[in-house]
Design a protein around this motif. Structure first.
Motif, mmCIF file in Angstrom:
data_model
loop_
_atom_site.group_PDB
_atom_site.id
_atom_site.type_symbol
_atom_site.label_atom_id
_atom_site.label_comp_id
_atom_site.label_asym_id
_atom_site.label_seq_id
_atom_site.Cartn_x
_atom_site.Cartn_y
_atom_site.Cartn_z
ATOM 1 N N GLY A 150 -0.590 60.578 68.716
ATOM 2 C CA GLY A 150 -0.494 61.131 70.072
ATOM 3 C C GLY A 150 0.236 62.456 70.207
ATOM 4 N N GLY A 151 0.084 63.065 71.350
ATOM 5 C CA GLY A 151 0.778 64.305 71.640
ATOM 6 C C GLY A 151 -0.053 65.525 71.304
ATOM 7 N N GLY A 152 -1.077 65.318 70.506
ATOM 8 C CA GLY A 152 -1.980 66.421 70.236
ATOM 9 C C GLY A 152 -1.389 67.460 69.298
ATOM 10 N N PHE B 54 5.928 55.753 71.983
ATOM 11 C CA PHE B 54 5.316 56.794 71.156
ATOM 12 C C PHE B 54 5.688 56.590 69.688
ATOM 13 C CE2 PHE B 54 5.377 60.973 69.146
ATOM 14 C CZ PHE B 54 4.156 61.502 69.517
ATOM 15 N N LEU B 116 5.083 68.684 76.985
ATOM 16 C CA LEU B 116 3.878 68.956 76.190
ATOM 17 C C LEU B 116 2.915 67.777 76.242
ATOM 18 C CD1 LEU B 116 5.517 70.566 73.029
ATOM 19 C CD2 LEU B 116 4.322 71.754 74.878
ATOM 20 N N ARG B 118 2.230 64.063 75.913
ATOM 21 C CA ARG B 118 2.800 62.788 75.465
ATOM 22 C C ARG B 118 4.182 62.942 74.859
ATOM 23 N NH1 ARG B 118 0.159 59.534 78.582
ATOM 24 N NH2 ARG B 118 -2.087 59.704 78.322
ATOM 25 N N LYS B 119 4.539 64.187 74.526
ATOM 26 C CA LYS B 119 5.886 64.411 73.992
ATOM 27 C C LYS B 119 6.440 65.678 74.631
ATOM 28 C CE LYS B 119 4.230 66.990 69.977
ATOM 29 N NZ LYS B 119 4.038 66.993 68.519
#
Lengths: 155, 155
Positions: A150-152, B54, B116, B118-119
DNA sequence: TGACCAACCATAAAAAACCATGGTATCCCA
DNA sequence: TGGGATACCATGGTTTTTTATGGTTGGTCA
């Protein structure tokens, strides 16, 4: 299941007692067994630990992936499960590391607890410094080969 | 899972405490752990953070795709998870940034929180100004080269 | 009895909770 | 629409609690 993060270095007293980091203690507090389970991993000169349900899951997985009478399964189960120990906390949250494990891991006066998610490791403080260096350089190569998450972004 | 947007700069007091932006706090409020989880990314001089799930997802994914004793998995887990910290909110919504992370990120008196998705990242306020400039010019070149994504049209 | 092990007590340092405050944006009502 | 009241947020300092650590005592088993 319990989840372990961060790195903590605590002192080992002359009786072999070590404080388990408070956050690790609270991670296993919900577990059925009020303590940690430790074993000797096959690939590193250290101690590994987790909560009881992690070992149960590891066992189930070995049997599930290989069947109960597979020689590979049996050898791994013997190496890990047979050598494992349950360590209860004393009233101050300390455990006594088994002497053979301490020797095998080269733990002298300072023990470093390393959170790795569902499990953790315990190293001699000096040995861990060197090990960490190795792992960081290895991770730089290995990370791109691992599946994205996740988070790209790059983690 | 939590979602983070916008940029906020808050003050770091002499005890290392920083207010987490209110919108970030409410983003992680639903999570099991009432706080944020931070770690050192491999590629930038900053701190990265997210909610607990996460990291749990990252950990479980590594363990799921590989055996629990795979060396690549282990090195990445060590690099990210061993260096991570759970930071709980104080009643006012602040966290204590670990000293080593603050140093590594060059965070002095002002910390910039950068959402950003998800993070998020935490930068020293000055360092972030320079970094933002770089990123913006880079993005202008990079955007056309990205593969098309969702919705069926050109982004 | 002596070695080992588990609980008890004490202490210093570090971390978390508590309390107070100023500024800013928002709401409400005349 | 203006002005006051209000809620929210970021910030600073103080107090209390937790944690790591060391020593001591009491019990147990060989």
């Amino acid at each position: 299941m319990a989840f372990f993060l961060s790195t903590f270095t605590n002192k080992v007293d002359k009786k072999g007692r070590v404080s388990v980091p408070a956050s690790f203690r609270s991670a296993v507090a919900a577990s059925h067994f009020p303590g940690i389970v430790v074993y000797r991993p096959l690939n590193f000169p250290c101690i590994e630990g987790a909560d009881m349900s992690f070992l149960e899951q590891l066992s189930d997985r070995l049997y599930g992936d290989f069947g109960p009478f597979n020689p590979d399964q049996m050898s791994v189960a013997t190496a890990i499960l047979a050598g494992a120990s349950q360590l209860g906390f004393d009233p101050e949250g300390r455990v006594m590391l088994p002497a053979e494990m301490r020797d095998a891991a080269g733990i002298d006066t300072h023990a470093t607890f390393v959170g790795l998610g569902r499990k953790f490791q315990i190293w001699g403080a000096d040995a861990y410094q060197a090990h960490l260096k190795d792992q960081l350089s290895h991770a730089a190569e290995a990370a791109p080969k691992l599946p994205p998450f996740g988070g790209g972004g790059q983690a």
